[in-house]
Design a protein around this motif. Structure first.
Motif, mmCIF file in Angstrom:
data_model
loop_
_atom_site.group_PDB
_atom_site.id
_atom_site.type_symbol
_atom_site.label_atom_id
_atom_site.label_comp_id
_atom_site.label_asym_id
_atom_site.label_seq_id
_atom_site.Cartn_x
_atom_site.Cartn_y
_atom_site.Cartn_z
ATOM 1 N N PRO A 115 2.606 4.836 -13.356
ATOM 2 C CA PRO A 115 2.461 5.077 -11.918
ATOM 3 C C PRO A 115 1.019 5.338 -11.469
ATOM 4 O O PRO A 115 0.579 4.797 -10.452
ATOM 5 N N GLU A 116 0.267 6.115 -12.263
ATOM 6 C CA GLU A 116 -1.119 6.351 -11.897
ATOM 7 C C GLU A 116 -1.978 5.470 -12.776
ATOM 8 O O GLU A 116 -1.833 5.514 -14.002
ATOM 9 N N ARG A 117 -2.880 4.694 -12.203
ATOM 10 C CA ARG A 117 -3.620 3.706 -13.000
ATOM 11 C C ARG A 117 -4.291 4.350 -14.208
ATOM 12 O O ARG A 117 -4.986 5.351 -14.109
ATOM 13 N N LYS A 118 -4.076 3.703 -15.327
ATOM 14 C CA LYS A 118 -4.617 4.199 -16.575
ATOM 15 C C LYS A 118 -5.873 3.396 -16.912
ATOM 16 O O LYS A 118 -5.906 2.187 -16.743
ATOM 17 N N ILE A 129 15.726 8.396 -6.513
ATOM 18 C CA ILE A 129 14.379 8.445 -5.926
ATOM 19 C C ILE A 129 14.420 8.055 -4.457
ATOM 20 O O ILE A 129 14.792 6.929 -4.118
ATOM 21 N N PRO A 130 14.065 8.984 -3.575
ATOM 22 C CA PRO A 130 14.053 8.647 -2.143
ATOM 23 C C PRO A 130 12.866 7.735 -1.856
ATOM 24 O O PRO A 130 11.793 7.902 -2.428
ATOM 25 N N ARG A 131 13.080 6.754 -0.963
ATOM 26 C CA ARG A 131 12.023 5.776 -0.686
ATOM 27 C C ARG A 131 11.625 5.725 0.786
ATOM 28 O O ARG A 131 11.098 4.710 1.236
ATOM 29 N N GLY A 132 11.885 6.760 1.500
ATOM 30 C CA GLY A 132 11.411 6.795 2.883
ATOM 31 C C GLY A 132 12.252 5.940 3.822
ATOM 32 O O GLY A 132 13.344 5.499 3.504
ATOM 33 N N LYS A 133 11.698 5.700 4.980
ATOM 34 C CA LYS A 133 12.452 5.005 6.023
ATOM 35 C C LYS A 133 12.357 3.501 5.875
ATOM 36 O O LYS A 133 11.313 2.961 5.510
ATOM 37 N N ILE A 178 0.846 -1.189 0.000
ATOM 38 C CA ILE A 178 0.000 0.000 0.000
ATOM 39 C C ILE A 178 0.883 1.241 0.000
ATOM 40 O O ILE A 178 1.808 1.347 0.826
ATOM 41 N N PRO A 179 0.624 2.189 -0.892
ATOM 42 C CA PRO A 179 1.513 3.348 -1.002
ATOM 43 C C PRO A 179 1.404 4.303 0.194
ATOM 44 O O PRO A 179 0.422 4.329 0.931
ATOM 45 N N VAL A 180 2.461 5.108 0.298
ATOM 46 C CA VAL A 180 2.496 6.170 1.301
ATOM 47 C C VAL A 180 1.596 7.315 0.837
ATOM 48 O O VAL A 180 1.520 7.617 -0.349
ATOM 49 N N VAL A 181 0.925 7.940 1.787
ATOM 50 C CA VAL A 181 0.060 9.081 1.465
ATOM 51 C C VAL A 181 0.601 10.321 2.149
ATOM 52 O O VAL A 181 0.939 10.273 3.329
ATOM 53 N N GLU A 182 0.706 11.392 1.411
ATOM 54 C CA GLU A 182 1.133 12.661 2.011
ATOM 55 C C GLU A 182 -0.060 13.591 2.071
ATOM 56 O O GLU A 182 -0.875 13.603 1.151
ATOM 57 N N TRP A 183 -0.125 14.370 3.147
ATOM 58 C CA TRP A 183 -1.276 15.248 3.308
ATOM 59 C C TRP A 183 -0.898 16.701 3.119
ATOM 60 O O TRP A 183 0.082 17.173 3.674
ATOM 61 N N ARG A 213 3.947 7.979 -5.299
ATOM 62 C CA ARG A 213 4.095 6.793 -6.135
ATOM 63 C C ARG A 213 5.454 6.147 -5.934
ATOM 64 O O ARG A 213 6.470 6.819 -5.957
ATOM 65 N N GLY A 214 5.445 4.855 -5.772
ATOM 66 C CA GLY A 214 6.696 4.119 -5.640
ATOM 67 C C GLY A 214 7.187 4.011 -4.215
ATOM 68 O O GLY A 214 8.141 3.295 -3.932
ATOM 69 N N ASP A 215 6.553 4.731 -3.306
ATOM 70 C CA ASP A 215 6.912 4.705 -1.896
ATOM 71 C C ASP A 215 5.846 3.916 -1.153
ATOM 72 O O ASP A 215 4.671 4.269 -1.236
ATOM 73 N N TYR A 216 6.263 2.906 -0.428
ATOM 74 C CA TYR A 216 5.254 2.037 0.161
ATOM 75 C C TYR A 216 5.272 2.056 1.677
ATOM 76 O O TYR A 216 6.319 2.123 2.312
ATOM 77 N N ASP A 217 4.073 1.981 2.210
ATOM 78 C CA ASP A 217 3.878 2.068 3.646
ATOM 79 C C ASP A 217 3.900 0.691 4.290
ATOM 80 O O ASP A 217 4.606 0.452 5.267
ATOM 81 N N ARG A 218 3.110 -0.215 3.736
ATOM 82 C CA ARG A 218 3.014 -1.541 4.340
ATOM 83 C C ARG A 218 2.444 -2.524 3.310
ATOM 84 O O ARG A 218 1.788 -2.127 2.353
ATOM 85 N N PRO A 219 2.707 -3.809 3.513
ATOM 86 C CA PRO A 219 2.108 -4.788 2.591
ATOM 87 C C PRO A 219 0.616 -4.928 2.876
ATOM 88 O O PRO A 219 0.168 -4.680 3.998
ATOM 89 N N LEU A 220 -0.138 -5.319 1.855
ATOM 90 C CA LEU A 220 -1.562 -5.576 2.040
ATOM 91 C C LEU A 220 -1.719 -6.872 2.829
ATOM 92 O O LEU A 220 -1.053 -7.865 2.533
#
Lengths: 228, 268, 303
Positions: free
Chosen positions: C143-146, C68-72, B165-170, B179-186
């Motif tokens: 990246p965004e569903r088409k 591309i940064p991928r967070g922690k 599941i992707p990361v969401v920014e507010w 996109r491409g950054d993931y938070d956790r598996p489903l």
């Protein structure tokens, strides 16, 4: 057999795999199928085996759909019944027509026949003649360019298969092959093997070995391999 | 060249063999063809899988998008399955919007997953009442050698089970997906899988090949989960099953489902 | 600052400016089609774990590099870096650990059905085969569903791709037939149409269709001040980007597809055309190898 082996070996030395656009030779030679000329160079048109022999350059295709040629034996399936005759599917982008007087018995949709191509017009529609209905058995198909390998030089390969398996086999130039009786499973598998290895040499002996091995395996397993 | 006309001839042969309980490719009535599954194949998908089942090839991709929940389920996300029978897969498939076969395939795969409760839809609520995850599973059929249902079902659940599941920014109260950054598996709590059978004369065979599909009087697909529960049934074709045959099929579906589940579990 | 000037001379993904991405081609991948090919065309991205300090530096590096940064990830921070770039500027990342890698690029599967009787019949031409090209993209390829239905972009690509190939096919050998080409992009990352055309040539040959040559396609252009071959998405998004997909008949150097987006001087354009022709020849060698390998595989399996 030995003569054929030598002939094959000679051929193999001058046969090599080419793709469209590759130059075969820059010498002045006769042109066979599968090549074209540009800027004094003879160039391959299709994916296949190039041959430079007796002053002629050609490429034998390894792939492609069947285009009817006069004199070819074809195995077809009746797909339409009309008053003057039958439309026959010959595994080609082009249909064949069988006049009623060219077959002994009336045919129905789905009947399998073997016939000869009598005539091909400019848009490659064909008329076939001397048709015979084939009952029962099994119909397989291989890429039509590989059919010559299944038949072999002087029909050596196909005769081998028929003798060793005891099956009736009718090979259509259009890639359709009808098999009935004997060790038909093994005959079928042998033909698929030839199709896969059509571009290699030493095939005749390998196939004979393969069939013999399969038959002895089948007999020792007490398998119900032979159909009547 | 397509060999559509060889098919009538083949049908007879398939039926003759079936009368003796035999299959043309010498499989037993309960044997599946060889299966291979690749996961994580497409970089832009949030989860993906490609299944090859005896030559039938189906690609599945998962994409997570944010959307508003359906009015009657404000706290739940949704899983949506779409299938395309690409013209490349079979000479008789025509280009254009999904036809009845594509729609049936998508809906049956979807039901098998939905009714198993494999995915807790409440966990897909990002902001209850306003934003939820819409999980799109897109099936692309690349090569049809018979039994699209089972291949599609394996591809779909594998893609989901390996998806993230992707990361969401507010930005204030507007969310954007990174996109491409993931938070956790489903989290997927079940592996529902379809097993498909065809009836040819009186014979019933699992995992129909292309010619068995054409020769079949009727077909039935059954989705099962680990504990033996059935989560979806779809009968197809113009023929009919007796109730004894149905009962037999359900038993076999549970067993064959377990077989497929072992294979899927190895790649998840 | 000498070090900075040196960095600018490194391409955003670590390749040489005229270097192609990694291209893998396989022929004969589908059973039901008369001919088929799969092309994977992209770069290897390495995922590395770095310190927080390094991670904060990444944003500035992103201005000129495809990072591309991928967070922690646990205690460390994750960054995706093209493998070739990592080889060249690895010390920018301090003490890093490679934790994974993946392929970022285009994956196309192309099938050819034909020559066959066309449906509808009326499109048949009594003098030659009619080529049809249908380019589609999987919803999950981007990246965004088409949405699954082909849009205007796909329809335009279908047209120019067909026109790139029709001229090399000896269509007169198959009057009254259709040759249908179906190209599906399962993963997309800049250069989708050149990937599709390159794969389609292989699929056509695989189907035994007679052609003058294998058409090879590549996108050349400009990004971040340099003329480049084979743009990535990062380069397509450059402020000075010029994107010029080309399809070439390698033997004669004729050009059968030419489209351009951007603003460029003629001198540079001429140079780009030369570059495109040169790269197309490299790609053509890969296409031939793929077709021949199909038969190698058979020989190996049987022994």
């Amino acid at each position: 057999m030995t003569d054929e082996k030598d002939a094959n070996a000679q051929q193999d030395v001058q046969r090599w795999l080419v793709t469209p656009g590759e130059v075969i030779t820059e010498e002045r030679v006769k042109l066979g199928p599968g090549v074209y000329v540009q800027d004094g160079k003879v160039i391959a048109k299709v994916l296949g085996l190039a041959e430079l022999r007796n002053g002629m350059a050609r490429v034998v295709p390894l792939e492609g759909n069947y285009v009817p040629k006069q004199g070819d034996t074809v195995v077809g399936i009746v797909v339409d019944v009309k008053i003057p005759g039958y439309d026959v599917d010959i595994n080609s982008p082009y249909k064949a027509f069988l006049p009623r007087d060219q077959v002994r018995e009336p045919l129905e949709y789905g009947d399998v026949i073997v016939a000869t191509v009598r005539f091909v017009d400019e848009v490659k529609n064909s008329v076939i003649e001397n048709a015979r209905k084939l009952e029962g058995g099994e119909l397989i198909y291989i890429a039509s360019p590989r059919v010559p390998r299944v038949i072999g030089k002087n029909a050596s390969m196909i005769t081998n298969i028929k003798n060793l398996t005891g099956s009736r086999v009718i090979v259509g130039a259009n890639g359709r092959i009808w098999i009935k009786g004997g060790y038909s499973d093994i005959a079928r598998d042998a033909i698929y093997k030839i199709e896969r290895e059509a571009h290699t040499h030493g095939l005749t002996d390998r196939i004979a070995e393969y069939i013999k091995d399969r038959i002895s395996e089948s007999e020792s397993n007490g398998e119900e391999g032979k159909e009547n | 060249m397509s060999n559509e006309f060889i098919w009538e001839f083949d049908k007879d042969r398939v039926r003759r063999f079936a009368l003796r309980g035999l299959r043309l490719d010498r499989r037993g009535p309960l044997d599946y063809r060889p299966i291979s599954i690749a996961t994580d194949v497409f970089a832009n998908a949030d989860g993906s899988a490609v299944v090859d089942l005896g030559g039938t090839k189906v690609a599945a991709g998962v994409k997570y998008e944010l959307g508003s929940p359906f009015p009657d389920t404000p706290n739940k996300g949704a899983v949506m399955v779409d299938a395309e029978l690409l013209p490349m897969a079979n000479p008789t498939f025509e280009p254009g919007p999904p036809d009845e076969n594509a729609i049936e395939l998508a809906r049956v795969v979807d039901r098998g997953i939905r009714e198993s409760n494999a995915i807790d839809l409440e966990k897909l609520a990002v902001e209850p009442g306003k934003w939820v995850w819409l999980v799109f599973v897109d099936l692309r059929v690349l090569d049809d050698n018979g039994n699209l249902f089972d291949a599609a079902s394996m591809a779909a659940i594998t893609a989901l089970a390996t998806s993230k599941i992707p990361v969401v920014e507010w930005d204030g109260d507007t969310p954007t997906i990174v996109r491409g950054d993931y938070d956790r598996p489903l989290e997927v709590s079940e592996i529902p899988l379809l097993t498909t059978f065809v009836k040819i004369g009186n014979a019933i065979f699992v995992d129909p090949s292309a010619d068995e599909m054409r020769a079949a009087d009727a077909r039935i697909s059954v989705a099962t989960v680990d504990d033996g529960s059935v989560t979806a049934i779809q009968k197809g074709g113009e023929g009919a099953f007796t109730k004894e045959e149905l009962s037999l099929v359900f038993d076999r579906a549970i067993d064959r489902g377990k077989y497929l589940r072992e294979i899927v579990k190895k790649v998840i | 600052m000498a070090k900075k000037a040196k960095k600018i001379d490194i391409r955003s993904d670590g390749r040489e400016f005229d270097e192609l991405r990694e291209i893998k081609i396989q022929a004969g991948v589908l059973d039901q089609a008369d001919g088929s090919a799969r092309v994977d065309w992209g770069i290897t991205m390495k995922r590395i774990a770095v310190s927080e300090k390094t991670y904060n530096k990444v944003e500035s590096l992103r201005e000129q590099f495809y990072i591309i940064p991928r967070g922690k990830g646990g205690k460390k921070y994750l960054v995706d870096v093209p493998a070739k770039l990592l080889d060249k500027i690895g010390d920018e990342f301090g003490d890093y650990e490679v934790v994974g890698e993946h392929f970022k690029g285009n994956v196309a599967i192309v099938a050819v059905h034909g020559p066959r009787e066309p449906i509808p019949r009326h499109v048949a031409d009594p003098y030659r085969a009619v080529l049809r090209f249908r380019y589609t993209m999987a919803p999950f390829s981007v990246p965004e569903r088409k949405r699954p239905a082909p849009g205007r972009r796909e329809i335009e690509i279908s047209k120019v791709s067909r026109e790139a190939l029709q001229g090399v096919v000896f269509a007169n050998e198959y009057p009254m037939t259709a040759i249908d080409i179906f190209a599906e992009l399962l993963s997309a990352d800049a250069g989708t149409r050149v990937t599709a055309i390159t794969a389609a040539s292989v699929a056509l040959a695989d189907a035994g269709i007679p052609m003058k040559d294998l058409v090879a396609a590549v996108a050349v252009g400009r990004a971040y001040g340099h003329l480049v071959a084979d743009l990535t998405k990062f380069e397509e998004d450059a402020p000075d980007a010029v994107d010029f997909p080309m399809a070439v008949v390698p033997r004669t150097e004729e050009i059968t597809l030419a489209q351009m987006d951007g603003r460029i001087a003629k001198k540079d354009l001429d140079e780009l055309v030369e570059l495109g022709i040169k790269k197309a020849k490299e790609i053509s060698a890969l296409q031939r190898q793929a077709l021949k390998e199909k038969y190698q595989r058979v020989v190996e399996n049987e022994q």
